[in-house]
Enzyme design. Sequence first.
Site, short mmCIF file in Angstrom:
data_model
loop_
_atom_site.label_atom_id
_atom_site.label_comp_id
_atom_site.label_asym_id
_atom_site.label_seq_id
_atom_site.Cartn_x
_atom_site.Cartn_y
_atom_site.Cartn_z
N GLU A 1 1.51 0.32 -4.91
CA GLU A 1 1.04 1.61 -5.42
C GLU A 1 2.24 2.54 -5.50
O GLU A 1 2.81 2.91 -4.47
CB GLU A 1 0.02 2.22 -4.47
CG GLU A 1 -1.30 1.49 -4.40
CD GLU A 1 -2.27 2.18 -3.43
OE1 GLU A 1 -3.36 2.55 -3.87
OE2 GLU A 1 -1.92 2.36 -2.25
N ASP B 1 0.84 -1.19 0.00
CA ASP B 1 0.00 0.00 0.00
C ASP B 1 0.88 1.25 0.00
O ASP B 1 1.88 1.31 0.72
CB ASP B 1 -0.87 -0.03 1.25
CG ASP B 1 -1.90 1.07 1.27
OD1 ASP B 1 -2.79 1.05 0.41
OD2 ASP B 1 -1.81 1.96 2.15
#
Length: 661
Positions: A378, A349
Amino acid sequence: MIKHLSISYVLTLLSMMTIAQIRDLDSYPVYEGSDLGLTYAKDRSVFVLWSPPAEEAEVIFYDSGTGGDPKRRESLRRDVQGTWRAELMEDLSGTFYVFRVRINGKWSAEVPDPYARAVGTNGKRGLVADPTKADPSGWENDKAIFSTRKSGNPNDAIIYELHVRDASIDPSSGILHKGKYMGLAETGTRNKAGLSTGLDHIRDLGVTHVHLLPVFDFSSVDESRPDTPAYNWGYDPLNYNAPEGSYATRADDGLTRVRELKTMIQAMHQQGLKVVMDVVYNHTMSASTSSFNQLVPGYFYRQDAKGDFSNATACGNETASERPMVRKFILESAVHWMMDYHMDGFRFDLMGVHDIKTMNIISSELRKLRPDMLLYGEGWTAGACPLPDSLRALKANASKLDGIAVFSDDIRDGIKGSVFEHADRGFVSGKSGMEQSIRFGIVASTRHDQVDYTKVNYSKAPYASSPGQTITYCECHDNHVLRDKLALSCPDADESTLKEMHRLALLIVLTSQGIPFLHAGTEMLRTKHGVENSFESGDGVNAIDWDMKTKNEDLFRFVRTILYMRRAHPSFRMTSSADIQKNIRFLDTQDGVVAYTINGGAVGDTWKKILVVLNGSGSSQQVPSPKGKWKVFVSNNRTVKNVHAGDSIMIKPHAGSVFFQ
Ligand code: CA
């Protein structure tokens, strides 16, 4: 990840540090051992804590995971490299424990061991336990079983992003353990019409990897009230190395949490599915009150110029992966999940918060043990970060990452429009000028001489040096799901048109190079009823409605067949940028159309030549047919078996076709 609760932000003022104090953090000794936390054996329990600034440290024991009085305190003795240690020569199994330290004369709060591998209710205390007692039967034989899908090539992966509770909580699932890990270990489950649900459904669909939204212990769902429905995605980490309790049948029993999560993973492996864990090492739910900050104030977080917690995550704090003991923590945590839980991959993340060096160390260390680990994240942050861009795992730096892919927002928004502008459309919904963004996505963000980078929506240069560095997708848990985005941005489109756009979007994702990624339920037209950020919206918005599979069985069958096509044909899974450049040729086509051929024979495909034609526009289009007699696999968003030999191909609005020789 989208911004969620940030009550910790107001607490940050309490934790401002001076520049001199921050400099001190970087001078702390680095512990080289691998026994931080608890090492349990029947005849001894060894507790090791790293806290260089502490003057005194204690481990405190309780009978239960919450409440009650301490039943015993033991001092830890100062040991090497900033550590504190206690060796208790007895069987402490079943006891709960916390640490506290004294710094500058003040005792910290009692906090769980940051390394705790099993915790009680709401993650307040660690559990002293024999970890082997939590293994389900047959665990020693567990491994991901692959037949036709066997490969260490990341482009062979097809990812299915799933929230544990969403999968089974709806009555339509026919699953017994609703909302639980065990619900995803059930087989033979059916909806009202007798169609498979849950784990059977995922196996039938033909994806290779189930990507689980957070299953580490997160903070936001109250585990003490299991009968009160509560919902969260879980991007609010509390205990990184222990399983979340609300998905277990008993949150108070640390070993039940472990056993049931392992049972679910084992069940997925038995169906030939690999498991990816969504990890959120970029911030903690709270900063000042976290275990990390209570035990070693300031060290685990970055500070801004004023000495306050910096906030690249929009959650009130960000971890400092470049500090050696933070890097060590993240690495050891990932190794723990890989080795103890047999996780087959990780999704990081807000990976753009982490430094490149840490990510590459994780990649190389994990792959020494498991060469086929699937790693991606990400490549962005949610706010400004004090560490320079050049040092962080941002999308633009993807080529510096060793075997770690980044999500392509270029193709995501190229397909369906900006996630931030609700009315914005994309290629499949008829927006003009998106052709180059689609081309950019088809070649998985690698360099290709037929992509005009000046016309790509976001990236003005290729960022991937190999297709394994790109996650190809058009939706995920964040923002509107595909179905809702299309409906929202095309208010005048009728139901059947929206469905064609949906099919075309998934066809693009699944025929493009890179690593395709599907959000669970998209294969049955999942809706979140227009809710954009459903992180705490509850089951009514988030639960997968398995009766949608009955209503949209045609779509499910279509996606399943396209997945089969992808697995069977290496043309869609090329492994190098050079192969893509050499073997993919785009045709000159009119606006609203992207068409290309793949020289399949060059990459060992039984389809010697492939032609993909994609029409995002709202009108039928004629495309000149390249020479030869083409067999048809997909005709206008439908799988068919026939032959095409005309001079031109007619493509219906919002539709795609796949031909082969
Ligand atoms: Ca929890």
